[in-house]
Design an enzyme around this catalytic site. Structure first.
Site, mmCIF file in Angstrom:
data_model
loop_
_atom_site.group_PDB
_atom_site.id
_atom_site.type_symbol
_atom_site.label_atom_id
_atom_site.label_comp_id
_atom_site.label_asym_id
_atom_site.label_seq_id
_atom_site.Cartn_x
_atom_site.Cartn_y
_atom_site.Cartn_z
ATOM 1 N N GLU A 150 32.365 23.020 -3.561
ATOM 2 C CA GLU A 150 33.506 22.998 -4.458
ATOM 3 C C GLU A 150 33.199 22.120 -5.670
ATOM 4 O O GLU A 150 33.177 20.894 -5.575
ATOM 5 C CB GLU A 150 34.741 22.478 -3.722
ATOM 6 N N CYS A 180 42.265 23.807 -5.940
ATOM 7 C CA CYS A 180 41.675 24.293 -4.695
ATOM 8 C C CYS A 180 41.593 25.806 -4.671
ATOM 9 O O CYS A 180 40.746 26.379 -3.989
ATOM 10 C CB CYS A 180 42.451 23.770 -3.495
ATOM 11 N N LYS A 208 52.731 9.225 0.454
ATOM 12 C CA LYS A 208 51.786 8.476 -0.375
ATOM 13 C C LYS A 208 51.120 9.426 -1.355
ATOM 14 O O LYS A 208 50.334 10.290 -0.964
ATOM 15 C CB LYS A 208 50.700 7.800 0.463
ATOM 16 N N GLU A 258 45.483 21.028 4.163
ATOM 17 C CA GLU A 258 45.156 22.022 3.135
ATOM 18 C C GLU A 258 44.019 21.429 2.327
ATOM 19 O O GLU A 258 44.204 20.454 1.603
ATOM 20 C CB GLU A 258 46.387 22.322 2.265
#
Length: 511
Positions: free
Chosen positions: A401, A301, A192, A267
């Protein structure tokens, strides 16, 4: 904003019409049972890029059933590594033949510069080729030192049906870090992609079909995390979930998967530092810092979103990065000279800006950028290359982040403080160190709590080198031998040679 390098013109034409996308289940393309669709609007150009079928539980269940049947009947899981590798190599060749087509659609859906999209798509072919090599060379162990009448064999077998859930920022590359390795190991898959960037994943189905992948081995369902992703995580017939995305969603996936105790590989996010010592090659370090924070518009990331600079050189080094940032080509992602493109959504742009505003309110100083920017002919969904100094470790902009083209500057006095600042984060994805002293670099590399440490470079990656995070940056590894092994179960087979086992039950001893 005249001190920024802004590009407005494009060298490529927009597609004549939106791309129509469907699910790929059991070797066939399908519309959604309820007819639901979703349109993706290009963040850079405001045009409709794709119109995708939006799946639900019915489509997810059909895809999982197809993958389960394909795994259990052995059409893929029990063929030779050579035969699996042959298909993966064909896919790699087909990817290279379609780089331009895939890169254009990815640029329009993500807003990333076309040169970066070309590199992502073309580079993914190498991941498929390396996975093919591992498919042929994977093996277990034998133990012939257990005694003259015993032999032990350790087998590595495919784990089963794998649910693969990928993000919007590198849709084709991150799929390449997962799918070919799962297939090379002999697993069957349900994929997906993000609902914001479904196209290159859906287009890959064409290449899988052309390469001769048997029906049901890889199934692609388009849709939202709820209900499609949730079903892929909780279904009893799924043996493993691999997910790339935010830490918050990763935690939810772990909780959902706990009900069936399936394997989960994650991850997740990062708040990645580059530490610059006074003896570093400062020109090279400044260039790498500039690349590290603006690559993929900072929506990465692995973005080096915070630098930790020795206080003796902090002002001069920051000035170098500011000067380089003004030269970074910013604007139309369809121009090959552009290095920084659009922000993926207006909501995400507002989130980025909120971090900067909150930092300023807390006493930090913006020395470049610090706000949204309109690019002539393209609209408002762009954020200026931004550098914030005077940041303290407790500020949200230094700990969370941001996922945008925003660099924060912190300072240190000695190596101990540099290590402490590096590890003072809930994340542990990657870190970097700049020094001409090899002892300084090695000491940092051993003490930094990060899955990857770069020394005197940033974001160099290879299919052979495992990637993954510590702490809340995830669990498990991708790519390399370690990433391949994530998709394998270990089974021990213990064999007795001949009738040498002494009976445990003694007969004829009754009185």
């Amino acid at each position: 904003m005249t001190d920024l390098t802004i590009i407005t013109k494009a060298d490529l034409a927009l597609p004549a019409e939106p791309l129509a996308l469907r699910h790929y289940i059991d070797g066939a393309w399908r519309d959604s049972a309820d007819g639901a669709v979703c349109e993706r609007i290009a963040p850079s150009h405001g045009v409709t890029v794709s119109r995708a079928a939006m799946g639900g539980v019915a489509e997810a269940d059909a895809a999982i059933a197809a993958a389960r049947h394909a795994f259990d009947d052995g059409r893929w899981s029990r063929i030779s590594g050579k035969d699996r590798a042959t298909v993966l190599l064909r896919v790699a060749d087909l990817i290279e033949e379609n780089v331009e087509r895939f890169a254009l659609i990815e640029t329009l859906e993500t807003g990333k510069p076309i040169t970066q999209a070309r590199g992502e798509v073309g580079g993914a072919a190498d991941l498929w080729r390396y996975a093919a090599a591992l498919a042929r060379t994977s093996h277990g162990d034998s133990h012939n030192t257990l005694g003259p009448d015993m032999l032990g064999v350790v087998l590595k077998e495919p784990i089963g049906v794998v649910s693969i859930i990928t993000p919007w920022n590198f849709p084709f590359w991150i799929l390449g870090q997962k799918l070919p390795f799962a297939l090379g190991a002999g697993c069957t898959c349900v994929v997906k992609p993000s609902e914001m960037t479904p196209s290159t994943t859906a287009l890959l189905a064409e290449l899988l079909d052309q390469a001769g992948l048997p029906p049901g081995v890889c199934n692609i369902v388009l849709g939202y995390g709820d209900p499609v992703g949730s079903r892929m995580v909780t279904h009893d017939d799924v043996d493993m979930v691999t997910f790339t995305g935010s830490t918050a969603v990763g935690k939810k996936i772990t909780a959902l998967a706990a009900g069936t105790l399936k394997k989960v590989a994650l991850e997740l996010g990062g708040k990645n530092p580059q530490v610059i010592f006074p003896d570093a090659d400062l020109d090279s370090a400044a260039d790498a810092v500039t690349f590290g924070v603006y690559f993929n518009t900072g929506q990465c990331c692995n973005s080096s979103s915070r630098i930790i600079v020795h206080e003796d050189i902090a002002d001069a080094f920051t000035a170098r990065v500011v000067a380089l940032s003004r030269q970074v080509a910013f604007g139309n992602p369809l121009n090959p000279d552009t290095q920084v493109g659009a922000i993926v959504t207006a909501a995400h742009q507002a989130k980025i800006d909120g971090y900067v505003r909150d930092a300023v309110a807390a006493g930090a100083e913006v020395c470049l950028g610090g706000g949204a920017l309109s690019v002539p002919g393209l609209g408002h969904q762009f954020y200026q290359p931004t550098i914030v100094r005077g940041v303290t470790p407790d500020m949200a902009i230094a700990r969370e982040e941001v996922f945008g083209p925003v660099l924060t500057v912190l300072t240190f006095r000695d190596a101990e403080e540099a290590i402490a600042l590096t590890n003072d984060a809930s994340y542990g994805l990657s870190a970097g160190v700049w020094s001409e002293n090899v002892h300084t670099c090695l000491d940092f590399a051993r003490r930094a709590a990060a899955g990857t440490v770069w020394t005197n470079t940033w974001m160099d990656g290879f299919p052979e080198i495992a990637f993954g995070g510590m702490k809340q940056s995830g669990q498990g590894r991708e790519i390399g031998q370690y990433g391949f092994d994530e998709f394998l179960e270990v089974k021990s087979v213990v064999m007795r040679i001949g009738r040498t086992r002494a009976p445990w039950v003694r007969t004829g001893t009754g009185g």
